[in-house]
Design a protein around this motif. Sequence first.
Motif, PDB file in Angstrom:
ATOM      1  N   UNK A  16       0.854  -1.150  -0.543  1.00 20.97           N
ATOM      2  CA  UNK A  16      -0.126  -0.171  -0.488  1.00 20.97           C
ATOM      3  C   UNK A  16       1.005   1.206  -0.237  1.00 20.97           C
ATOM      4  N   UNK A  17       2.262   1.279   1.007  1.00 18.74           N
ATOM      5  CA  UNK A  17       2.708   2.165   0.929  1.00 18.74           C
ATOM      6  C   UNK A  17       2.953   3.209  -0.794  1.00 18.74           C
ATOM      7  N   UNK A  18       3.641   1.620  -1.351  1.00 15.77           N
ATOM      8  CA  UNK A  18       4.381   1.739  -2.579  1.00 15.77           C
ATOM      9  C   UNK A  18       3.029   2.078  -3.789  1.00 15.77           C
ATOM     10  N   UNK A  19       1.905   1.190  -2.830  1.00 11.40           N
ATOM     11  CA  UNK A  19       0.950   2.422  -4.289  1.00 11.40           C
ATOM     12  C   UNK A  19       0.140   3.791  -4.090  1.00 11.40           C
ATOM     13  N   UNK A  20       0.664   4.160  -2.442  1.00 10.94           N
ATOM     14  CA  UNK A  20       0.687   5.319  -2.495  1.00 10.94           C
ATOM     15  C   UNK A  20       1.841   6.527  -3.011  1.00 10.94           C
ATOM     16  N   UNK A  21       2.984   5.637  -3.297  1.00  9.22           N
ATOM     17  CA  UNK A  21       4.138   6.748  -4.032  1.00  9.22           C
ATOM     18  C   UNK A  21       3.102   6.780  -5.296  1.00  9.22           C
ATOM     19  N   UNK A  22       3.313   5.931  -5.880  1.00  8.29           N
ATOM     20  CA  UNK A  22       2.791   5.903  -7.382  1.00  8.29           C
ATOM     21  C   UNK A  22       1.481   6.567  -7.838  1.00  8.29           C
ATOM     22  N   UNK A  23       0.363   6.703  -6.624  1.00  6.85           N
ATOM     23  CA  UNK A  23      -0.681   7.766  -6.598  1.00  6.85           C
ATOM     24  C   UNK A  23       0.040   9.283  -6.620  1.00  6.85           C
ATOM     25  N   UNK A  24       0.856   9.918  -6.676  1.00 10.21           N
ATOM     26  CA  UNK A  24       1.751  10.867  -6.100  1.00 10.21           C
ATOM     27  C   UNK A  24       2.587  10.776  -7.992  1.00 10.21           C
ATOM     28  N   UNK A  25       3.209  10.402  -7.945  1.00  7.13           N
ATOM     29  CA  UNK A  25       3.718  10.335  -9.880  1.00  7.13           C
ATOM     30  C   UNK A  25       1.761  10.343 -10.263  1.00  7.13           C
ATOM     31  N   UNK A  26       0.714   9.965 -10.267  1.00  6.47           N
ATOM     32  CA  UNK A  26      -0.309  10.353 -11.632  1.00  6.47           C
ATOM     33  C   UNK A  26      -0.518  11.573 -10.695  1.00  6.47           C
ATOM     34  N   UNK A  27      -0.972  12.356  -9.639  1.00  4.89           N
ATOM     35  CA  UNK A  27      -1.266  13.651  -9.488  1.00  4.89           C
ATOM     36  C   UNK A  27      -0.070  14.084  -9.674  1.00  4.89           C
TER      37      UNK A  27
END
Length: 417
Positions: A16-27
Amino acid sequence: MARLVLKFGGTSVADIDRIRNVARHVKREVDAGHQVAVVVSAMSGKTNELVGWCTQASPLHDAREYDAVVASGEQVTAGLLAITLQNMGVNARSWQGWQVPIRTDGAHGAARIQEIDGSEIVRRFGDGQVAVIAGFQGVAPDNRVATLGRGGSDTSAVAVAAALKADRCDIYTDVDGVYTTDPRIEPKARRMARVSFEEMLEMASLGAKVLQVRSVELAMVHKVRTFVRSSFEDPDAPGMGDFLNPPGTLICDEDEIVEQQVVTGIAYAKDEAQISLRRVEDRPGVAAAIFGPLADAGVNVDMIVQNVSEDGTRTDMTFTVPAGDLAKATQAIEDAKAEMRFDVVQSERGLTKVSVIGIGMRSHTGVAATAFKALAGRGINIRAITTSEIKISILIDGEYTELAVRTLHSVYGLDKA
Ligand code: ASP
Ligand code: MG
């Protein structure tokens, strides 16, 4: 404003932490005003686990049900990323293959994408919505989920980028680009800023495992500018959102590469096996009689070398297969011995194919001679050679792999910055 497809591989969405990081790239890309579709893999290790469960349930299982099981990994990540994005205030929606729809052929377990209707996703771009698409899957003509073969979410991403006419397809992975050779073997290997589709195709099929080969073929056919970059860098570090020059390797048309090197990379494939059929009858149809049964047995034959016979009656035929296919190959040869018409068969494992790649070879002479001389200087014996317009492949004993890769990397000046 541009239209971007971002793809994140298994290690990038491992928890989930890495998914959060991915979400920041997307954002970051959304905040820059771009229209964004995301394609995700399953969390790392998930697909292996799912495949394992199918095999435990029954060693021989129905391919449709295999697809029903293994496609679930990507569905989980697509949903989780959509939730994470929504939580960050980004308007996002997940999509499974059938919902887009991504239509495939009927080859369950190894399906090919035939058509993607991106119109609904494009319509929602207009409302500012991000599409989070499950990679690796589509819907077959039988209306059932179909998967694209291992590593297939790269292909999903490129196909989606082509269908949406995206300006770029960014493949985020656990390495920061494509290197001139494997940095674990040659620490002086450099990240390439750009590499042509054709060169990348050779690198990918020769074991540089950054991208699924099929995805590079697709990118080449549809001229999808594909960018390999790392998901582990800080999404908000300076330059990460740079549209023209982000950090990574751009795979593009050769016209876009201004300073073309003669040789761009050295690739290798370990665990090759060599099979030689001695004193094969030299007459029409003999190659077909040999390679037909091997193909039927599903053996992946690579280099093929046939000698010119001395007396016009008998010749030697040597070819390579992945070491894992050797037993299957030997069996197929045994079964078809009568038609193949040879005296003896010899085989050897533990070989490596080293390849020198570069589109500049088309217009330069002496590239192959340089390789042979350099290897000779190191006392490395060459067992077989094959060439194409942009590649020279050399079969050697596996113990010399590292030395050969380093020698070739240096002789073509790839060590230098
Ligand atoms: N999850 C699938 C696999 O591991 C597809 C992919 O990640 O590309 O093969
Ligand atoms: Mg992959």
